[in-house]
Design an enzyme around this catalytic site. Structure first.
Site, mmCIF file in Angstrom:
data_model
loop_
_atom_site.group_PDB
_atom_site.id
_atom_site.type_symbol
_atom_site.label_atom_id
_atom_site.label_comp_id
_atom_site.label_asym_id
_atom_site.label_seq_id
_atom_site.Cartn_x
_atom_site.Cartn_y
_atom_site.Cartn_z
ATOM 1 C CG ASP A 188 -1.801 0.900 1.186
ATOM 2 O OD1 ASP A 188 -2.266 2.226 -0.053
ATOM 3 O OD2 ASP A 188 -2.844 1.114 1.969
ATOM 4 C CG HIS A 190 -1.259 5.905 3.350
ATOM 5 N ND1 HIS A 190 -1.151 6.067 3.654
ATOM 6 C CD2 HIS A 190 -2.262 4.662 3.359
ATOM 7 C CE1 HIS A 190 -2.362 6.340 4.819
ATOM 8 N NE2 HIS A 190 -2.369 5.277 4.357
ATOM 9 C CD GLU A 215 -4.731 -0.206 -0.015
ATOM 10 O OE1 GLU A 215 -4.276 -1.345 -0.473
ATOM 11 O OE2 GLU A 215 -4.530 0.550 0.593
ATOM 12 C CD GLU A 241 -7.086 3.741 1.646
ATOM 13 O OE1 GLU A 241 -6.566 3.156 1.241
ATOM 14 O OE2 GLU A 241 -7.075 4.585 2.626
ATOM 15 C CG ASP A 264 -14.105 1.511 4.331
ATOM 16 O OD1 ASP A 264 -15.113 1.273 4.770
ATOM 17 O OD2 ASP A 264 -13.103 1.936 4.596
ATOM 18 C CG HIS A 291 -10.075 1.001 2.708
ATOM 19 N ND1 HIS A 291 -10.649 2.178 3.169
ATOM 20 C CD2 HIS A 291 -8.820 0.932 2.875
ATOM 21 C CE1 HIS A 291 -9.741 2.437 4.162
ATOM 22 N NE2 HIS A 291 -7.750 1.842 3.516
HETATM 23 C C1 LMR Z 1 -5.576 0.817 4.774
HETATM 24 O O1 LMR Z 1 -5.363 0.573 3.501
HETATM 25 O O2 LMR Z 1 -6.064 0.311 5.594
HETATM 26 C C2 LMR Z 1 -4.677 2.609 4.766
HETATM 27 O O3 LMR Z 1 -4.867 3.661 3.879
HETATM 28 C C3 LMR Z 1 -5.582 2.919 5.921
HETATM 29 C C4 LMR Z 1 -5.175 4.725 6.489
HETATM 30 O O4 LMR Z 1 -6.203 5.101 5.765
HETATM 31 O O5 LMR Z 1 -4.454 4.651 6.952
HETATM 32 NA NA NA Z 2 -5.101 2.426 1.376
#
Ligand code: LMR
Ligand code: NA
Length: 392
Positions: A188, A190, A215, A241, A264, A291
């Site tokens: 991820d 991010h 991701e 997400e 999500d 997510h």
């Molecule tokens: C995740 O995919 O779990 C993270 O991006 C969650 C986050 O918002 O840090």
């Molecule tokens: Na994420």
């Protein structure tokens, strides 16, 4: 049956605040839901009260009608907080509807297409390969996990030369996959990278190791840019997400911007919206890996979604108790997340359905919820060498 009241509780999911919602009915049935935690969570209870004023006295089993009303009374598309509140209301409506029939929620969705739901454990950081291996082995022995999600970043993207960032990831991932052949890893990124060519180069460093997915490497706002990114990648690209509705997911899919979508269920407006997003994705031959980085009630809602979703792939999961990794490394056991008495826990890397339990199949600890457990949380803000700020 009529909706008679909404109760919201400010509780805590480890280091983050969490708003849990109860909807009460004149039939004595209560349904439960969980809001996403975006940060300004003290804003959610008054927002929930406002929204409940628009649906009081409705029959809670008319879920589509109630959600339509909530949207139509707003004129503008609701954003993060509005949809976080609507998500919890949606969850509670499904819980009530299923409890009224004494069936699990997935029975209202066409029934289960699978007997159990595969989960992966979020690690969210990039520790030394041996540390990752030891952690995965412990979790495998305890719960049967075979899939884990790490960060791909081993160097400071805001301060180090890009070539060093790539080399650090490449060297690390090579050792990691060599010493952990029995596990699958997702990475991820991010949404930290601004330049699409960097997102492409990083993904192509991971690609030879066949990760589960790569991701959200870049920012979500320019949805069409994701099509160009995916065309440069041989690694499966996952994202979603940060997207809110079936309309945004349609744009992503039409742009050819994802191999896997990650809506999500506490962000998009709940289970009903999640089902619509999944059906769109199915028509593009795209699976859904929800997510789900947060609490045990959200996990229960996701379990029912996954049980009935033909193109479900794997569910993100965080253990409710015990020490756990987050973006800052290993965090100690802080007493855990206690508002669900009997959370779904993985066995053999899967969550088992609970066919004998109505609704979400979990019991909420109402006594625990009586205490306000608010904890301030906000994202970190990296400062670059020139004093400007970036995404963490
Ligand atoms: C995740 O995919 O779990 C993270 O991006 C969650 C986050 O918002 O840090
Ligand atoms: Na994420």
């Amino acid at each position: 049956m009529r909706l008679t009241g909404l109760r919201s509780y400010m509780t805590r999911d480890r280091d983050r605040p969490r708003v849990i919602v109860a909807l009460d009915t004149d039939a004595g049935i209560t349904g439960w839901g969980e809001c996403y935690n975006h940060g300004p969570d003290r804003a959610l209870p008054p927002l929930l009260d406002y929204l409940f004023g628009q649906i009081a006295d409705e029959d809670p089993r008319r879920i589509e009608r109630i959600l339509l009303k909530l949207l139509q009374l707003q004129r503008f598309p609701p954003g993060a907080l509005g949809l976080a509140a609507i998500s919890a209301i949606d969850h509670a409506l499904w819980d009530i509807s299923a409890k009224a029939l004494d069936v699990p929620v997935y029975q209202l969705l066409g029934g289960s297409v699978r007997d159990r739901v595969r989960v992966y454990l979020g690690v969210y950081s990039a520790p030394e390969p041996e540390e990752v291996r030891d952690f995965c082995k412990v979790q495998h022995e305890a719960h049967g996990f075979t899939a884990f999600k790490l960060s791909p970043f081993r160097a400071d993207i805001h301060a180090e030369p890009w070539g060093r960032v790539l080399k650090a990831t490449g060297d690390w991932v090579e050792v990691l996959h060599a010493i952990c052949p029995e596990f699958e890893f997702a990475y991820d990124a991010h949404a930290k990278l601004f330049e699409p060519w960097q997102a492409a180069q990083l993904g192509n460093v991971l690609a030879p190791h066949h990760p589960l997915f790569y991701e959200e490497p870049m920012r979500p706002e320019n949805i069409e840019a994701w099509g160009a990114l995916k065309a440069q990648l041989s690694v499966p690209l996952a994202t979603g997400e940060s997207l809110y509705s079936r309309f945004e997911f349609l744009r992503l899919l039409q742009a050819g911007g994802a191999d896997i979508v990650q809506p999500d269920i506490c962000v998009v407006g709940g289970l009903l919206e999640m089902r619509k997003i999944a059906a769109l994705a199915e028509a593009f031959y795209v699976p859904v890996a929800p997510h789900n980085p947060m609490g045990p009630l959200a996990t229960a809602v996701n379990l029912h979604f996954a049980a009935a979703c033909p193109n479900f792939k794997i569910l993100e999961y965080r253990l409710p108790h015990g020490a756990a990794y987050n973006g800052d490394g290993m965090q100690p056991d802080d007493g855990g997340t206690r508002y669900v008495k009997d959370p779904y826990l993985p066995v053999d890397g899967h969550l088992q359905l609970r066919p004998d339990r109505p609704g979400w199949g979990v019991e909420i600890d109402e006594d625990y919820l009586q205490t306000d457990r608010y904890v301030h949380w906000e994202r970190k803000l990296p400062i670059r060498p020139d004093g400007s700020t970036g995404y963490c």
